[in-house]
Design an enzyme around this catalytic site. Sequence first.
Site, short mmCIF file in Angstrom:
data_model
loop_
_atom_site.label_atom_id
_atom_site.label_comp_id
_atom_site.label_asym_id
_atom_site.label_seq_id
_atom_site.Cartn_x
_atom_site.Cartn_y
_atom_site.Cartn_z
N GLU A 1 -20.35 -7.79 8.17
CA GLU A 1 -21.40 -7.09 8.91
C GLU A 1 -22.45 -8.05 9.47
O GLU A 1 -22.94 -7.86 10.58
CB GLU A 1 -22.08 -6.07 7.99
N LYS B 1 0.84 -1.20 0.00
CA LYS B 1 0.00 0.00 0.00
C LYS B 1 0.87 1.25 0.00
O LYS B 1 1.88 1.32 0.71
CB LYS B 1 -0.91 0.02 1.24
N ARG C 1 -26.28 -4.24 5.05
CA ARG C 1 -25.83 -5.57 4.65
C ARG C 1 -26.18 -6.62 5.71
O ARG C 1 -26.06 -7.82 5.46
CB ARG C 1 -24.32 -5.55 4.41
#
Length: 610
Positions: free
Chosen positions: A360, A281, A388
């Site tokens: 979730e 990253k 979700r």
Amino acid sequence: MNIMSRLLEQIDSPQDLRQLSRKQLPQLASEIRALIIDSVQQTGGHIASNLGVIELTLALHYVFNTPEDRLVWDVGHQSYAHKIITGRRDKMHTMRQADGLSGFPKRSESPFDSFGVGHSSTSVSAALGMALAAQSNQDARRAVAIIGDGALTAGQAYEALAHAGDLSANLLVVLNDNEMSISRNVGGMANYLARLLSSRFYTSAREGSKKVLEKIPSAWEIARRAEEHMKGMVVPGTLFEEMGFNYIGPIDGHNLDTLITTLGNLRNCKGPQFLHIVTKKGKGFTPAEQEPCKYHGVSPAGGKSSAGKSYTQVFSDWLVDMAVADKQLIGITPAMCEGSGLNRFAERFPDRYFDVGIAEQHAVTLAAGLACENKKPVVAIYSTFLQRAYDQLIHDVALQNLPVLFAIDRAGLVGADGPTHAGSFDLTYLRCIPNMLIMAPADENECRQMLTTGFHFDGPAAVRYPRGVGSGSPVQPDLSALPIGKAKQLRQGQKVAILAFGSMLSAALEAGEKTDASVINMRFVKPLDTTLINQLADSHDLLITIEENAVAGGAGSGVAEYLSSIGSKTPIRLIGLPDRFQDQGNHQQMLNDVGLSANGLIDTINRFFA
């Protein structure tokens, strides 16, 4: 400042990219990296994740015939290089702005954006659907899902992988491993093995041997196990092999030559393929490499810093204070520790903190299980992500009337992040669920009080609050609760009563002063203060509700439903988000555009009495 060299200026489409030699690609990657850094400084956005996939993006478009071949980017946080080389280079300065480029892939924006994203872990499902469609149509085009290691923690991704591995569709899944470090086996030998295992020679030999050995069951079983064990010693692909994929990797995701060779080989392979790459990253930008979490999403350079505490900070402080007061408190988040403000809590109470990853559904049912054992779970989650886990919210929490507190951040519009991240529907989808206590604070101190109220409530409770800072009101340190279902009238006026829910109170007060209207801070969406509503309906000619939520089924609908149930003749007007998805833009301007402002209220009043 024009930071583009002549090389990047030549690239208006992937077809132009394919005219370059491999030796030119590293230079192009450097130019794209510079453009992304420059663009994000102007517009804000996701920088660390985008800098990490530039080489992968170039390799994918270099090898695959896009847009005929479909690329599906999971979440879309890493799609900036993709946008740059698919004809949107000169519009990068408009990204995340009104009428500009979306911060995510968007089907209506470009034919190269094969699937609209924003939420995590949808790529494999979508790409598999495209691969199956191609198979049904006897079409040679390929479908590629690019998914990160974080997104791979979600159940939907594994459901899709399990299904894909059981089919013969030509699907390639690229795992961009940039944080979990699933394997340290990266380097020359791993890259060599990836080239070998993905080559036509290896594939042909493997299939030929299979046909021969299948006629001798015991020999075939020995050979199959030997191959699995050999690959298992050098690559961590056993799981994906068992799911039915041909696993390749891990390889260096910044080595363009290895990427192009491996992807080229895999493009000719039949059936489900899995490529594991390892990237860094923030690649090429030292601050982002050193602190990728901090540089996940950044604000525009020179942007104004908000004075006072944000609602997220208010929640963060409350969570720590309440955890000190009550040792049964448990904090849960689905991979949003920093975004939801759980950092301090996680550091101070690591044994009572659970980050479940991008899961979730699991987060909500985990909370339900804890609540069954007399723990006091607090689920910190964005409004758009709670959608979700709607079945779990209903079936596992509300149906059993379990004391779970949902701290719902990013409620309402979220400006530059656009419709995928807007919390436009939570009041609507929560209000219809029995047993729910639903609150919307008008300021920071009220947010703290409501969190305390919900925490002590013997059932499911939700506090929904917006992104950013509120009115700057001082936050009292005590952990006091509010009387449930009681609104607060702040202004006594004539003819018109404005019933404000949550973040809309300041606009209501401004309009009330200019029109001599009564103004009420409703505070509770469920239960409503019906006693006060009765009084207002009897003493005013018009009631107006205002909320930063969809009008359909929202808080105002609750008031209208109640008035209808008692046969009230008092007219009512509902102001909220209209029945459409709103693109990104300046938050306040977006509110103004749909009448969620003092002027919008005044216009509504004037039209009624005209």
